[in-house]
Design an enzyme around this catalytic site. Structure first.
Site, PDB file in Angstrom:
ATOM      1  N   TYR A   1       0.815  -1.222   0.000  1.00  0.00           N
ATOM      2  CA  TYR A   1       0.000   0.000   0.000  1.00  0.00           C
ATOM      3  C   TYR A   1       0.845   1.268   0.000  1.00  0.00           C
ATOM      4  O   TYR A   1       0.308   2.364  -0.132  1.00  0.00           O
ATOM      5  CB  TYR A   1      -0.940   0.024   1.209  1.00  0.00           C
TER       6      TYR A   1
ATOM      7  N   ASP B   1      -2.162 -18.130   1.709  1.00  0.00           N
ATOM      8  CA  ASP B   1      -3.341 -18.851   1.231  1.00  0.00           C
ATOM      9  C   ASP B   1      -3.720 -19.955   2.211  1.00  0.00           C
ATOM     10  O   ASP B   1      -4.900 -20.176   2.490  1.00  0.00           O
ATOM     11  CB  ASP B   1      -3.156 -19.378  -0.195  1.00  0.00           C
TER      12      ASP B   1
ATOM     13  N   ASP C   1      -9.754  -9.027   8.317  1.00  0.00           N
ATOM     14  CA  ASP C   1     -11.176  -8.921   8.001  1.00  0.00           C
ATOM     15  C   ASP C   1     -11.828 -10.296   7.914  1.00  0.00           C
ATOM     16  O   ASP C   1     -12.984 -10.474   8.302  1.00  0.00           O
ATOM     17  CB  ASP C   1     -11.384  -8.131   6.705  1.00  0.00           C
TER      18      ASP C   1
ATOM     19  N   ASP D   1      -4.528  -6.980   6.122  1.00  0.00           N
ATOM     20  CA  ASP D   1      -5.797  -6.364   5.762  1.00  0.00           C
ATOM     21  C   ASP D   1      -6.813  -7.456   5.444  1.00  0.00           C
ATOM     22  O   ASP D   1      -7.945  -7.462   5.958  1.00  0.00           O
ATOM     23  CB  ASP D   1      -5.573  -5.456   4.542  1.00  0.00           C
TER      24      ASP D   1
ATOM     25  N   LYS E   1       4.422 -15.410   1.801  1.00  0.00           N
ATOM     26  CA  LYS E   1       4.305 -16.250   0.607  1.00  0.00           C
ATOM     27  C   LYS E   1       5.731 -16.484   0.109  1.00  0.00           C
ATOM     28  O   LYS E   1       6.094 -16.144  -1.019  1.00  0.00           O
ATOM     29  CB  LYS E   1       3.424 -15.552  -0.427  1.00  0.00           C
TER      30      LYS E   1
HETATM   31 MG   LIG Z   1      -3.022 -21.454  -3.020  1.00  0.00          MG
HETATM   32 MG   LIG Z   2      -9.620  -4.012   5.697  1.00  0.00          MG
END
Ligand SMILES: [Mg+2]
Ligand SMILES: [Mg+2]
Lengths: 361, 361
Positions: free
Chosen positions: B141, B227, B255, B251, B195
């Protein structure tokens, strides 16, 4: 002539589930007066052992000439010490790239409510029937990257999330085309996932998707921020039809969606975009289960259904397989990954037989 | 002297929930022989209306001199047409930046099982008590970004996920320090999310976190791919203690975790890292509820508990508030967002009174 399907059983439980799917493919084809030519070659660890390469040239050549590829799984502890570039997984990545497969399709079908293993409350699974369309060859996993020492000490490292208009456009078309095949007019929806309130690449993503959507007036487009999508998938998965995502967001959201199934064993996938599509289950090679005849063949069998639908354009055979799987599950057929306490578990062959019995025109 | 807490009620339901939290803060302080000095100034839309700036200089000055800031929420339809840079949300972003708050803390407490609104099956909520520590000022970001036309037609746009060693190190220390305050030795765990199988920045993330972990031999470190974490959060949230994430992954995952609560209304947050920490509920300004006296004050009241814990170092007062909230929920106290069918809904003041009644040393 007869369509050629290349079987790539791969490693671990791959050969067992591919054999199960081959039998179902053949039976469904036969029921529709269709003949399929099968060929079978090595990929992944098995190919490393035999040919020193996870994707031998002969395998790639046969894949290029096939109408479709049905893959089991690759990888296992025997090859974990190889350098990343020579591992079994690299064979699959290279195959997808060589075939130009830029769109990955992962359905979460409604029948996941049937066997009671979803982490969600049953009432939230009512009406679930979604599919994640994930861009597969661009974005953060493929952009420029580097790592360097800093003068002030320490290091910095970066990756780049980069998209070009045409990359977004083509995967968006896959999603909108797919939306047209799934539901009647008036119920077709694409949810495009981005973070356009923060990311420049997401702004291009959103504008491009919006432009593509203009060609599909029968499909309703909505835009969702990725964090909100991660929330909605758990709160109300039944609200989704097609989710359209970039590579990274799709990696995360498709695995989150998969978790709602309660077992990866039932989930199929398709990789589309080139002349030869690839179909494979979502699960991996599960070395601990290999050779024991207990793996769940449903993910691969449903991948065969997707093969009928997207590679052979044969909706009737696809639907026949899906109905048979759904009926078998509804009748209580369970492999070990699906069986609850006190429920008996079927072997791979028994589960396959339960599905074959229920194949009906 | 008496610690100074700056109240920033903000917009929408902000003033109502901040007033509720102030009363609970005061009562808990009083019960522990502690006096708190309150001051209150404008931020967000209210500050735009009065001073033409969502973060007036006077507000920032008072924040810098406070021991802690307790914020309600900012934003609303009245200011939606302003350019992004002058919107209410920008005031909050600028405040966090000016205070050097690089770590965001979002707990998912076990009591979310109490009121039956979680989308997860109740048995999966057993033992849930996790907290997401999200890096807040770096990553995708905030990295370099651009967009340009391509010669061959179309455009390309990119964002950069960039981390430096010291940015990773300091947020990792927040996570490990936090792990030490939450559970007895032998049960302290940090799950670092990355990752690293694909991203260069994640490799630096993982190595740096591993090095920091060496200073915390009493905390068990595990590394999870993002993931996989998105999957595990739904399958088995009880397995987590502290999750340590970068800005983007946090983020999404925070959530997703919040969705497991069944209502955002109960969730608190803290932003740490600078001399003056900031506390605020996870929910937004909810303009549709504003002024009606029906908003859920629990998220802000629990943010006040976090304020006792992290800004004032007063664990007893923090725990007193948390126990009171838990008891009120266990006894059936429900605001409208928590009430099931046939359950009566309490107004904001009634819910606050139910919690105040249960404040016990
Ligand atoms: Mg995956
Ligand atoms: Mg958020």
């Amino acid at each position: 002539g007869e369509p050629a399907v290349l079987l790539l059983p791969g490693d671990g439980i791959g050969p067992e589930v591919v054999e199960a799917a081959r039998r179902v493919l053949e039976a469904a084809a036969h029921a529709h007066g269709l003949r399929i030519r099968f060929d079978e070659v090595l990929i992944g660890g098995a190919a490393i052992d035999q040919a020193g390469d996870p994707l031998p040239e002969a395998t790639l050549e046969k894949a290029r000439r096939a109408r479709a590829v049905l893959l089991g799984a690759v990888g296992g502890p025997a090859w974990d010490d190889l350098p990343v570039d020579r591992r079994p997984e690299k064979g699959l990545l290279r195959l997808r790239q060589a075939l130009g497969l830029f769109a990955n399709i992962r359905p979460l079908p409604g029948f996941v409510a049937a066997y009671g293993r979803s982490p969600l409350k049953p009432e939230l699974l009512r009406g679930v029937d979604l599919v994640v369309v994930r861009e597969l060859t661009g974005g953060l996993y493929y952009g420029p990257r580097a790592r360097r020492a800093l003068e002030e000490g320490g290091e910095e490292a970066y990756d780049t999330l980069l998209y070009r208009t045409h990359e977004i456009e083509r995967v968006a078309r896959v999603a909108f085309d797919l939306a047209r095949t799934r539901r009647p007019v008036g119920q077709r929806r694409v949810a495009s996932i981005d973070k356009a309130n923060v990311l420049t690449s997401s702004q291009l993503w959103r504008e491009t998707v919006r432009r593509v959507a203009a060609d599909y007036p029968d499909v309703t487009l909505e835009h969702l921020y990725v964090d909100n999508a991660a929330m909605q998938l758990v709160r109300d998965p039944g609200r989704f039809d097609v989710l359209l995502t970039g590579n990274l967001f799709g990696d995360i959201l498709s695995d989150e969606a998969a978790a709602l199934a309660g077992s990866l064993g039932v989930l199929p996938s398709a990789s589309l975009g080139g002349p030869v599509p690839l179909f494979e289950p979502v699960h991996g090679s599960a070395p601990d289960l290999a050779g024991r005849g207990v793996a769940n063949p449903v993910g691969t069998i449903l991948s065969a259904a997707l093969l009928f639908r997207y590679a052979l354009g044969h909706e009737a055979a696809a639907a026949m397989i899906e109905r048979a799987v759904e009926q078998a599950l509804a009748d209580g057929a369970r492999t070990a990954d699906l069986a609850g306490e006190g429920e008996g578990a079927l072997a791979t062959e028994e589960m396959t037989a339960a599905i074959l019995e229920r194949l009906r025109v």
